[in-house]
Design a protein around this motif. Structure first.
Motif, PDB file in Angstrom:
ATOM      1  N   PRO A  35      19.114  44.368  16.405  1.00  0.00           N
ATOM      2  CA  PRO A  35      18.676  45.174  15.261  1.00  0.00           C
ATOM      3  C   PRO A  35      17.375  45.923  15.518  1.00  0.00           C
ATOM      4  O   PRO A  35      17.196  47.057  15.059  1.00  0.00           O
ATOM      5  CB  PRO A  35      18.520  44.146  14.134  1.00  0.00           C
ATOM      6  CG  PRO A  35      18.438  42.823  14.798  1.00  0.00           C
ATOM      7  CD  PRO A  35      19.237  42.935  16.046  1.00  0.00           C
ATOM      8  N   SER A  76      12.928  33.528  10.805  1.00  0.00           N
ATOM      9  CA  SER A  76      12.642  34.818  11.417  1.00  0.00           C
ATOM     10  C   SER A  76      12.003  34.697  12.786  1.00  0.00           C
ATOM     11  O   SER A  76      11.846  35.672  13.488  1.00  0.00           O
ATOM     12  CB  SER A  76      11.717  35.639  10.504  1.00  0.00           C
ATOM     13  OG  SER A  76      10.497  34.945  10.291  1.00  0.00           O
ATOM     14  N   GLU A 111      20.998  44.935   9.901  1.00  0.00           N
ATOM     15  CA  GLU A 111      21.036  43.631   9.240  1.00  0.00           C
ATOM     16  C   GLU A 111      22.361  42.932   9.522  1.00  0.00           C
ATOM     17  O   GLU A 111      22.396  41.735   9.828  1.00  0.00           O
ATOM     18  CB  GLU A 111      20.838  43.797   7.735  1.00  0.00           C
ATOM     19  CG  GLU A 111      20.776  42.463   7.006  1.00  0.00           C
ATOM     20  CD  GLU A 111      20.630  42.626   5.506  1.00  0.00           C
ATOM     21  OE1 GLU A 111      19.809  41.909   4.907  1.00  0.00           O
ATOM     22  OE2 GLU A 111      21.349  43.471   4.932  1.00  0.00           O
ATOM     23  N   PHE A 151      16.923  39.869  10.839  1.00  0.00           N
ATOM     24  CA  PHE A 151      16.478  41.198  10.394  1.00  0.00           C
ATOM     25  C   PHE A 151      16.945  41.335   8.956  1.00  0.00           C
ATOM     26  O   PHE A 151      17.981  41.909   8.667  1.00  0.00           O
ATOM     27  CB  PHE A 151      17.071  42.291  11.284  1.00  0.00           C
ATOM     28  CG  PHE A 151      16.554  43.673  10.978  1.00  0.00           C
ATOM     29  CD1 PHE A 151      15.374  44.123  11.538  1.00  0.00           C
ATOM     30  CD2 PHE A 151      17.257  44.509  10.119  1.00  0.00           C
ATOM     31  CE1 PHE A 151      14.902  45.403  11.240  1.00  0.00           C
ATOM     32  CE2 PHE A 151      16.792  45.779   9.824  1.00  0.00           C
ATOM     33  CZ  PHE A 151      15.609  46.221  10.392  1.00  0.00           C
ATOM     34  N   ASN A 152      16.176  40.768   8.052  1.00  0.00           N
ATOM     35  CA  ASN A 152      16.594  40.654   6.663  1.00  0.00           C
ATOM     36  C   ASN A 152      15.956  41.740   5.814  1.00  0.00           C
ATOM     37  O   ASN A 152      14.736  41.924   5.838  1.00  0.00           O
ATOM     38  CB  ASN A 152      16.199  39.267   6.126  1.00  0.00           C
ATOM     39  CG  ASN A 152      16.964  38.914   4.868  1.00  0.00           C
ATOM     40  OD1 ASN A 152      17.088  39.728   3.961  1.00  0.00           O
ATOM     41  ND2 ASN A 152      17.484  37.691   4.814  1.00  0.00           N
ATOM     42  N   LEU A 153      16.775  42.477   5.051  1.00  0.00           N
ATOM     43  CA  LEU A 153      16.263  43.543   4.201  1.00  0.00           C
ATOM     44  C   LEU A 153      15.651  43.030   2.907  1.00  0.00           C
ATOM     45  O   LEU A 153      15.001  43.785   2.188  1.00  0.00           O
ATOM     46  CB  LEU A 153      17.392  44.533   3.876  1.00  0.00           C
ATOM     47  CG  LEU A 153      18.018  45.246   5.080  1.00  0.00           C
ATOM     48  CD1 LEU A 153      19.091  46.218   4.594  1.00  0.00           C
ATOM     49  CD2 LEU A 153      16.968  45.979   5.898  1.00  0.00           C
ATOM     50  N   SER A 198      22.569  41.577  13.021  1.00  0.00           N
ATOM     51  CA  SER A 198      21.829  40.334  13.183  1.00  0.00           C
ATOM     52  C   SER A 198      22.600  39.155  12.589  1.00  0.00           C
ATOM     53  O   SER A 198      22.560  38.041  13.116  1.00  0.00           O
ATOM     54  CB  SER A 198      20.452  40.440  12.516  1.00  0.00           C
ATOM     55  OG  SER A 198      19.691  39.277  12.739  1.00  0.00           O
ATOM     56  N   SER A 218      19.940  36.023   8.676  1.00  0.00           N
ATOM     57  CA  SER A 218      19.666  37.175   9.517  1.00  0.00           C
ATOM     58  C   SER A 218      18.238  37.135  10.029  1.00  0.00           C
ATOM     59  O   SER A 218      17.323  36.727   9.309  1.00  0.00           O
ATOM     60  CB  SER A 218      19.894  38.463   8.718  1.00  0.00           C
ATOM     61  OG  SER A 218      19.412  39.586   9.404  1.00  0.00           O
ATOM     62  N   GLY A 240      17.316  45.194  -0.039  1.00  0.00           N
ATOM     63  CA  GLY A 240      18.623  45.326   0.580  1.00  0.00           C
ATOM     64  C   GLY A 240      19.624  46.113  -0.240  1.00  0.00           C
ATOM     65  O   GLY A 240      20.304  47.007   0.276  1.00  0.00           O
ATOM     66  N   MET A 246      19.241  50.661   8.959  1.00  0.00           N
ATOM     67  CA  MET A 246      18.732  49.387   8.448  1.00  0.00           C
ATOM     68  C   MET A 246      19.872  48.503   7.954  1.00  0.00           C
ATOM     69  O   MET A 246      19.892  47.293   8.203  1.00  0.00           O
ATOM     70  CB  MET A 246      17.726  49.643   7.321  1.00  0.00           C
ATOM     71  CG  MET A 246      16.354  50.090   7.802  1.00  0.00           C
ATOM     72  SD  MET A 246      15.112  50.151   6.468  1.00  0.00           S
ATOM     73  CE  MET A 246      15.549  51.703   5.697  1.00  0.00           C
ATOM     74  N   SER A 247      20.831  49.117   7.272  1.00  0.00           N
ATOM     75  CA  SER A 247      21.976  48.354   6.759  1.00  0.00           C
ATOM     76  C   SER A 247      22.812  47.794   7.900  1.00  0.00           C
ATOM     77  O   SER A 247      23.219  46.628   7.888  1.00  0.00           O
ATOM     78  CB  SER A 247      22.841  49.248   5.862  1.00  0.00           C
ATOM     79  OG  SER A 247      22.108  49.721   4.749  1.00  0.00           O
TER      80      SER A 247
END
Length: 526
Positions: free
Chosen positions: A285, A13, A108, A452-454, A111, A450, A458, A104-105
């Protein structure tokens, strides 16, 4: 693409490190950072454009292209006619929250695969292998349709405000359809100028305009706060109306959601500029999320303020100016000069929002042509060595919107339905791309790394996004009034269906032989 290969990449990250765990250092102005180079190699793409955008400038670009507080004023007629002031206020908030999950989806995925292709590339990488090629191809066409109509919509709304100002100062003026079309062409000529001759200055220009976007918000809202009639503030939040006589206030309110939803369509614009952004996997993102939050809040505050100033909904809807927000500006300030000044701010921002839209859709077309997704792909995928932009894609985009604007000569109502057409196309592209990631998560398949990881949320975020988009998609094809005449019909279904049919025919005859999908290039590069 073999999903197991995604496990080979190290997720880190820290933006100072590339996905491979190596220091993320600047390689060159064209190639960007080492992380950008790594991403382009992984995706099997050659860096052809200049990475002129930085974190601040791409945020400004995204903020201007969405222009939410300006858009909610320009499209308020949809919600006021279908739901009233309360429908506008709460409908907008519902759309903002719902699109939060969508953004958000999409962020991700942007990214994971920072490419100008956007949705059609993501579908190619994340869809089941049996349907990767076909789904990616169809989403590519929907993306082209959505962004082309977006340019037509913004230029039309800008031209319409100019005509309303002329009526404001000259009540005897009767606007003609051909005059409105010529104003669209005038806006497009400015778009052409800034996307060709001044293309290298686009980050700086949009950076300046975003300052006007924020300052203009206060310049418009403060007079409305100070001079507006606040005697009926409670009613603005509670008065739901079925002004178009649907026979059901909830149904009318849901139909009105299309206007609020259109304010968030194009939220992924930064992703289509990814190959011109330095450290794109980290920057894009976050630019998308800040755009959603900042523009979204400004839009909601403006929607509430606007509704407070609407004392008589029907008189505003039936304004002889043809522009509801200018009528409200005039009613509130009691001054033609004041209403003109407030509108002029919106006009300038609208023109440069159209410039940004034109840049985005030309990049999306360029990327799709690069993968042989459209006729004459070899022409559209060329990048000017001097300008560093896909000039042919810019030209064909301008030409297509010019042709689309001719609809206005026959019926301005039919042309306004282009908004619903663009919204439907873009929502479909969001729906399919997020649906593919959702399916991978349900199957327990590993995703690409990613920045930008959920994380553990997720799957829930993806599912909420899909359900919300399905709900909106249905109402994109509703007419603006019940029992519509031929002129009042929502022709979005016809345009949407015609595009799908053309894409299917072209795919059957040519596309399936030349289009393999981005995932095939990804596989070969690893």
């Amino acid at each position: 693409m073999n999903p197991q290969k995604g496990a080979e990449f190290h997720v880190d990250s820290d933006p100072n490190f590339s996905d491979a765990g190596e220091p993320n250092i600047l390689v060159s102005d064209k190639d960007g950072t080492s992380a950008d180079v790594h991403d382009m190699i992984r995706m099997g793409k050659r860096q052809e454009t200049q990475r002129n955008f930085r974190q601040i400038t791409i945020l400004g670009f995204c903020m201007v292209i969405l222009s939410t507080w300006e858009a909610i004023l320009a499209t308020a007629v949809f919600a006021l006619g279908n739901g009233g002031t309360a429908g506008l206020i709460w409908g907008y908030l519902i759309c903002m929250v719902g699109f939060g999950f969508v953004v958000m989806s999409l962020a991700e995925m942007a990214s994971m695969a920072p490419t100008s292709g956007g949705q059609y590339h993501w579908v190619s990488e994340f869809a089941p292998r049996s349907s990767q090629k076909f789904l990616s191809y169809m989403v590519g066409w929907l993306g082209v349709l959505g962004w082309q109509t977006a340019a037509a919509t913004v230029s039309y709304l800008t031209g319409k405000q100019i005509q309303a100002l002329i009526i404001l100062w000259n009540p005897n003026y009767i606007p003609k359809a051909w005059q409105g079309t010529m104003l669209i062409w005038a806006v497009l000529s400015i778009c052409l100028l800034f996307n060709t001759f001044f293309s290298r200055k686009l980050p700086l220009i949009e950076g300046v305009i975003v300052v006007l976007h924020v300052a203009g918000f206060f310049a418009v809202i403060i007079p409305l706060w100070v001079m507006g009639d606040r005697s009926n503030t409670g009613g603005a939040f509670t008065l739901f109306q079925d002004n178009m006589m649907w026979g059901s206030v909830p149904l009318a309110t849901m139909v009105g959601l299309t206007g609020a939803a259109s304010c968030f369509i194009g939220i992924e614009a930064g992703a289509h500029m990814a190959e011109e952004v330095r450290d794109a996997a980290h920057v894009i993102p976050r630019a998308m999320m800040w755009t959603w939050l900042g523009n979204g809040l400004m839009g909601w505050i403006m929607a509430i303020t606007f509704c407070f100033c609407v004392n008589d909904t029907m008189s505003v809807l039936m304004t002889p100016l043809g522009s509801q927000q200018i009528q409200v500006f005039l009613n509130t300030t009691g001054s033609k000069s004041g209403a003109t000044g407030m509108t002029f701010i919106m006009l300038v921002i609208g023109v440069f929002a159209c410039v940004a839209v034109m840049a985005t859709n030309s990049r999306q077309l360029f990327a799709f042509a690069r993968d042989n997704g459209v006729p004459f792909s070899k022409t559209f995928r060329k990048v000017s060595p001097n300008k560093g932009v896909p000039l042919n894609s810019v030209y064909v985009t301008i030409f297509f919107v010019l042709l689309l604007s001719l609809i206005n000569l026959g019926s301005s109502v039919a042309f306004m339905q282009v908004i619903s057409l663009g919204v439907a196309a873009m929502i479909t592209s969001y729906l399919i791309s997020i649906g593919c990631v959702t399916l991978k998560r349900l199957r327990g398949e590993p995703l690409l790394p990613s920045k930008f990881n959920l994380g553990t949320f997720g799957l829930a975020i993806n599912i909420i996004s899909v359900l919300f988009l399905l709900f909106l998609w249905i109402f994109c094809f509703f007419p603006s009034v019940p029992h519509p005449t031929i002129a009042d019909m929502n022709w979005a279904a016809l345009g949407y269906g015609a595009t799908i049919i053309f894409a299917l025919v072209y795919y059957a005859i040519v596309g399936r032989h030349v289009y393999v999908g981005p995932v095939e290039y990804v596989s070969k590069s690893q």
